[in-house]
Design a protein around this motif. Structure first.
Motif, short mmCIF file in Angstrom:
data_model
loop_
_atom_site.label_atom_id
_atom_site.label_comp_id
_atom_site.label_asym_id
_atom_site.label_seq_id
_atom_site.Cartn_x
_atom_site.Cartn_y
_atom_site.Cartn_z
N LEU A 199 50.81 52.94 38.39
CA LEU A 199 50.89 51.83 37.92
C LEU A 199 50.14 51.42 36.54
CD1 LEU A 199 50.30 50.25 41.48
CD2 LEU A 199 52.43 50.59 40.51
N ARG A 200 50.31 50.19 36.03
CA ARG A 200 49.93 49.81 35.15
C ARG A 200 49.09 48.47 35.42
NH1 ARG A 200 55.10 50.59 32.47
NH2 ARG A 200 55.02 52.02 30.85
N LEU A 201 47.71 48.43 34.90
CA LEU A 201 46.93 47.32 35.28
C LEU A 201 46.92 46.26 34.26
CD1 LEU A 201 43.65 49.39 36.55
CD2 LEU A 201 45.80 48.79 37.86
N SER A 202 46.93 44.92 34.97
CA SER A 202 47.10 43.81 33.91
C SER A 202 46.39 42.78 34.57
CB SER A 202 48.42 43.32 34.01
OG SER A 202 48.87 42.86 35.18
N ALA A 203 45.68 41.79 33.61
CA ALA A 203 44.90 40.92 34.03
C ALA A 203 45.52 39.65 34.52
CB ALA A 203 44.18 40.22 32.60
N PRO A 204 45.04 39.00 35.68
CA PRO A 204 45.73 37.88 36.40
C PRO A 204 45.56 36.57 35.41
CG PRO A 204 44.22 38.93 37.82
CD PRO A 204 44.02 39.40 36.66
N ASP A 205 44.43 36.58 34.54
CA ASP A 205 44.36 35.44 33.54
C ASP A 205 43.95 35.88 32.14
OD1 ASP A 205 43.42 33.13 32.15
OD2 ASP A 205 43.54 32.01 34.05
N GLU A 206 44.47 35.59 31.12
CA GLU A 206 44.14 36.16 29.92
C GLU A 206 43.22 35.21 28.80
OE1 GLU A 206 47.39 38.06 27.86
OE2 GLU A 206 47.84 39.53 29.40
N ARG A 207 42.80 34.10 29.34
CA ARG A 207 42.13 33.12 28.73
C ARG A 207 40.85 33.67 28.35
NH1 ARG A 207 44.00 30.10 33.09
NH2 ARG A 207 44.81 28.11 32.86
N PRO A 208 40.57 33.63 26.88
CA PRO A 208 39.32 34.30 26.31
C PRO A 208 38.03 33.82 27.05
CG PRO A 208 40.17 32.35 24.93
CD PRO A 208 41.23 32.78 25.88
N GLU A 209 37.99 32.82 27.68
CA GLU A 209 36.68 32.56 28.34
C GLU A 209 36.32 33.32 29.52
OE1 GLU A 209 38.66 28.65 26.65
OE2 GLU A 209 39.17 30.26 27.96
N LEU A 210 37.38 34.07 30.22
CA LEU A 210 37.20 35.20 31.09
C LEU A 210 37.43 36.58 30.59
CD1 LEU A 210 39.54 33.25 34.01
CD2 LEU A 210 36.97 33.00 33.37
N PRO A 211 36.51 37.35 31.14
CA PRO A 211 36.54 38.81 30.46
C PRO A 211 37.60 39.82 31.08
CG PRO A 211 34.75 38.57 32.12
CD PRO A 211 35.48 37.25 32.14
N TRP A 212 38.64 39.11 31.85
CA TRP A 212 39.58 39.95 32.58
C TRP A 212 40.37 40.86 31.70
CZ3 TRP A 212 40.91 36.06 36.82
CH2 TRP A 212 40.91 36.65 38.11
N ALA A 213 41.15 40.45 30.55
CA ALA A 213 41.80 41.20 29.79
C ALA A 213 40.93 42.37 29.14
CB ALA A 213 42.41 40.40 28.75
N GLU A 214 39.91 41.93 28.51
CA GLU A 214 38.64 43.13 27.93
C GLU A 214 38.32 44.10 28.70
OE1 GLU A 214 35.66 41.28 26.04
OE2 GLU A 214 37.03 39.69 25.07
#
Length: 618
Positions: free
Chosen positions: A403-418
């Protein structure tokens, strides 16, 4: 602004002025706004002003919006200003920890469209439930008022669907809000809240808000159209009752930041009780991403000096006399007391048992959970507990697909995507993962929390939406290669040899839905965007042919039915054009939308099983 205020403003206008509301609103958008102690003053023209008086930050009643022109209140100035004001999302009986209205979340008729809004933090009154507005009772036979309200909602949503996002203006939006207000008065809080969310998403589309998602609006429309045809479910309570419980032992799992499109934010900590059931403790209130990070430091209710973030990071707690809802949410109250207790690692009981269940069984349970009525779902039913290894093509799940992992929320204030990108850049890294399934994206999951072995051999456990990681937290390669069946200190299986890139056709490649099913989904969303006219103009016989070629014969019939309903303009015996049938178009669209979602879920289950994927979902 309260939804009924916007609806009432356009209701007062004569027909000749209603056609001019959108143009007047566009002109009023750039006019100066002057604040004063009780509200704001909008100068629509040099001689005309509209005064909005605010109560608790919103225009609560029609009397709070006043225009000084001679035609007021049935004037174009007042209606234009109110049509520009953002809608206030009412807390329809929601409690702390509710997650609804997120445009990035999965949108299906059985899920987001019937969820309620969060209305209070987890540390308010204990909350033993409340009487339903209008006295609605689950399963009761609908009376005449309920029937009329449901019919009004159905007509309003159908009008939006026929016009499409591009053709929906202030008048259709006001009719939808008026129907929502009538539904609330009739004791239908769930469909009323869904209608207000649709109106809000239409407003996002009108203003070009980057938060707007066409798939989210499509899911809301399908959910409400489906709900108004089932009065028993439409009458179901929106408020979750809380009852005092006996002593409760909790083992923290993880903490998730929550930021909704309706203006609420906070944090929810998931914990496991000794009997194996999941519980949540939350602090959710109006705010943005900054509040989500701040709320993770809120203490657990009951007086112990233990923050939600600490509980989710492996600590434990014992609560006495907590207020617990039937679905597993823990509230506060004056009687609850709490003390810190020993926690458990993900590789230790009782938490380790969550990773023992086969991934395909977990997925089937998550999809079955999503199909249940929103007010009967237990918390955490959509979570997946996966173990595996990062490879060049994604996250290879032990006993499941890559599977590919993705971030539920890509807002820059949250570190999810990084954080997700950092983990996926370490092929060979063995992980234990807590994720959430995406039914319409079989090749990926939303990564919520992870655990791996660090540079020093010690386990590292991170809430990916809260803790900002860097390269020092993650080793450049996976743990040393061991014999088959060995596990690392994080309790995750270790590969026998370093992973090698796989070809797109290999079994380890991420699963994918048939292109034809994706085309059907896009056709459904195109109908939402452009309405009936665009659906009729863009139709051809290619999609049904392709659907039949891959065995999706039911999908082919539904695609043809949608095209026929959109282009159906029959004539009478004298050659005169008969009125269009908007309800027939709405039903054809709803059938196609429900089928595309159900087919995607069926193929998703097949893709997660070891057996060869079958294309027969009819």
């Amino acid at each position: 602004m309260a939804p009924e205020v916007a609806a009432g403003a356009l209701e007062l206008l004569p027909t000749r002025l209603r056609k001019r509301v959108d143009g007047a609103a566009a002109k009023a958008a750039g006019r100066p706004v002057e604040p004063f102690p009780d509200g704001v003053l909008v100068r629509v023209t040099e001689e005309t002003t509209v005064t909005l008086r605010l109560t608790a930050g919103i225009v609560a009643t029609e009397a709070d919006a006043v225009c000084d022109c001679l035609l007021a209140p049935a004037c174009l100035h007042r209606a234009a200003v109110l049509s520009l004001a953002p809608l206030a999302m009412e807390p329809v009986g929601g409690r702390s920890g509710d997650r609804s209205g997120d445009p990035d979340e999965k949108q299906r008729p059985t899920e987001e469209s019937v969820a309620t809004e969060p209305g209070a933090t987890g540390h308010g009154a204990a909350g033993h439930g409340a009487a339903e507005p209008g006295g609605a009772v689950t399963g009761a036979e609908p009376d005449a008022r309920v029937t009329v309200a449901l019919r009004g909602l159905r007509d309003a949503v159908t009008a939006v669907l026929v016009a499409g996002v591009t053709g929906t203006g202030a008048v259709q939006r006001a009719e939808l809000l008026h129907a929502a207000h009538s539904a609330r008065l009739a004791g239908l809080p769930r469909p009323a809240a869904a209608a207000v969310r649709i109106a809000r998403r239409l407003d996002e589309a009108r203003t070009g808000d980057p938060a707007f998602r066409l798939a989210a609006l499509s899911g809301e429309l399908a959910g409400l159209l489906d709900l108004v045809r089932r009065p028993a479910e439409a009458l179901a309570p929106a408020r979750r009752g809380y009852r005092q419980s006996g002593p409760l032992r909790l083992y923290g799992l993880f903490t998730e930041p929550v930021v909704t499109a309706s203006g609420y934010a906070g944090a929810t900590t998931y914990a496991l009780a000794p009997d194996g059931t999941l519980r949540t403790v939350s602090d959710i209130a109006p705010g943005g991403p900054g509040r989500a990070l701040q709320a993770s430091g809120t203490p657990v209710p009951g007086g112990c000096a233990l923050a939600l973030r600490e509980l989710g990071d492996g600590a434990g707690a014992i609560l006495t006399s907590p207020a617990v809802s039937a679905d597993g949410r823990i509230g506060g109250g004056g009687q609850v007391r709490s003390v810190r207790a020993a926690g458990a690692g993900w590789q230790d009981p009782p938490l380790a048992d969550r990773w023992e269940r086969p991934p395909a069984e977990q997925l089937a349970a998550a999809l079955a959970w999503a199909a249940e009525p929103a007010d009967t779902r237990a918390v955490g039913g959509d979570l997946l507990f996966l173990a595996g290894t990062v490879t060049a093509t994604g996250f290879a799940v032990t006993g499941g697909p890559t599977l590919r992992l993705s971030a539920p929320d890509e807002r820059p204030e949250l570190p999810w995507a990084e954080n997700v990108a950092l983990l996926m850049a370490r092929p060979g890294l063995a992980l234990r993962l807590i994720a959430r399934v995406l039914p319409d994206r079989p090749d990926r999951v939303h990564a919520l929390a992870a655990r791996w072995t660090g540079h020093d051999g010690e386990p590292v456990r991170a809430d990916l939406g809260l803790r900002r990681l860097n390269r020092s937290h993650i080793p450049p390669v996976g743990p040393p290669v061991r014999e088959a069946g060995a596990t690392d200190t994080a309790g995750s299986p270790t590969p026998v040899s370093p992973p090698e890139p796989s070809s797109p056709s290999s079994p380890s490649s991420p699963p994918a839905l048939p292109v034809e099913l994706d085309l059907l989904r896009r056709t459904v969303e195109r109908a939402v965007a452009g309405g009936r006219a665009v659906t009729a103009a863009a139709a051809d016989g290619e999609l049904p042919r392709r659907l039949r070629a891959v065995g999706l014969t039911t999908g082919a019939r539904l695609a043809e039915a949608l095209t026929e309903a959109a282009a159906d303009r029959r004539h009478d015996a004298l050659g005169r054009l008969l009125p269009a049938d908007p309800e027939g178009f709405a039903l054809a669209w709803l059938a196609a939308a429900v089928y595309s979602g159900a087919a995607a879920e069926s193929l998703l289950l097949a893709a997660w099983k070891p057996a060869v994927i079958s294309s027969e979902v009819n």
